[in-house]
Write an enzyme that holds these catalytic residues in place. Sequence first.
Site, short mmCIF file in Angstrom:
data_model
loop_
_atom_site.label_atom_id
_atom_site.label_comp_id
_atom_site.label_asym_id
_atom_site.label_seq_id
_atom_site.Cartn_x
_atom_site.Cartn_y
_atom_site.Cartn_z
N ILE A 176 14.97 4.01 -3.60
CA ILE A 176 15.75 2.86 -4.08
C ILE A 176 15.20 2.34 -5.42
CG2 ILE A 176 14.47 0.95 -3.00
CD1 ILE A 176 17.22 -0.03 -1.95
N GLN A 196 0.32 3.62 0.18
CA GLN A 196 1.41 3.71 1.17
C GLN A 196 1.87 2.31 1.56
OE1 GLN A 196 0.44 5.92 4.74
NE2 GLN A 196 2.52 5.71 5.55
N HIS A 242 6.24 10.02 4.53
CA HIS A 242 7.29 10.52 3.63
C HIS A 242 6.66 11.24 2.46
CE1 HIS A 242 6.24 6.34 2.79
NE2 HIS A 242 6.36 6.64 1.50
N LEU A 243 7.36 12.26 2.02
CA LEU A 243 6.91 13.06 0.88
C LEU A 243 7.77 12.68 -0.32
CD1 LEU A 243 5.26 15.40 -0.29
CD2 LEU A 243 6.91 16.98 0.71
N HIS A 244 7.11 12.25 -1.39
CA HIS A 244 7.83 11.92 -2.63
C HIS A 244 8.06 13.22 -3.42
CE1 HIS A 244 7.05 7.42 -2.73
NE2 HIS A 244 6.07 7.79 -1.93
P1 AMP Z 1 5.18 4.46 -0.35
O1 AMP Z 1 4.52 3.59 -1.37
O2 AMP Z 1 4.66 5.89 -0.41
O3 AMP Z 1 5.13 3.88 1.04
O4 AMP Z 1 6.67 4.58 -0.80
C1 AMP Z 1 7.71 3.85 -0.26
C2 AMP Z 1 8.90 4.12 -1.15
O5 AMP Z 1 10.05 3.72 -0.45
C3 AMP Z 1 8.88 3.35 -2.47
O6 AMP Z 1 8.93 4.27 -3.56
C4 AMP Z 1 10.14 2.48 -2.39
O7 AMP Z 1 10.80 2.34 -3.63
C5 AMP Z 1 10.98 3.23 -1.37
N1 AMP Z 1 11.94 2.42 -0.62
C6 AMP Z 1 11.74 1.20 -0.05
N2 AMP Z 1 12.85 0.78 0.58
C7 AMP Z 1 13.78 1.76 0.42
C8 AMP Z 1 15.13 1.92 0.83
N3 AMP Z 1 15.78 0.98 1.55
N4 AMP Z 1 15.79 3.06 0.48
C9 AMP Z 1 15.17 4.00 -0.26
N5 AMP Z 1 13.89 3.91 -0.66
C10 AMP Z 1 13.20 2.81 -0.34
#
Ligand code: AMP
Length: 104
Positions: A31, A92, A98-100
């Site tokens: 997002i 995190q 989740h894998l970016h």
């Molecule tokens: P992390 O920091 O690895 O936990 O990454 C979480 C990721 O989820 C971040 O890059 C956010 O921008 C993304 N994120 C949070 N909420 C949503 C959502 N509703 N849809 C898609 N991505 C999201």
Amino acid sequence: MDDCLFCKIIAKEIPSDIVYEGSQAVGFKDINPKAKHHILIVPRRHIESILTMVEDDQQLMGHLIWDAKKIAEELGLEGYQLKFHVGRRGGQEIDHVHLHLLSA
Ligand code: AMP
Ligand code: ZN
């Protein structure tokens, strides 16, 4: 997990831009993208973090990399980054592993 944002996205209780639906994982657009292409590959089964991953999760975690490769091929990407954030001190924020997938 009742209270997990990514479980809700996978169950389509919360809208998202899904680009891939596999048997074991789902891919959707981040997002708040940090690159032109920024996809999150998320296992259907709730695993909190690599911090709490157990030996039996190995195959599923390997599957995420395979799915990322398939998504990258579909997008025609020639190079990309794959990243896991592990624990709060590893950046995190969401406690469903989740894998970016990131690419220019
Ligand atoms: P992390 O920091 O690895 O936990 O990454 C979480 C990721 O989820 C971040 O890059 C956010 O921008 C993304 N994120 C949070 N909420 C949503 C959502 N509703 N849809 C898609 N991505 C999201
Ligand atoms: Zn979850």
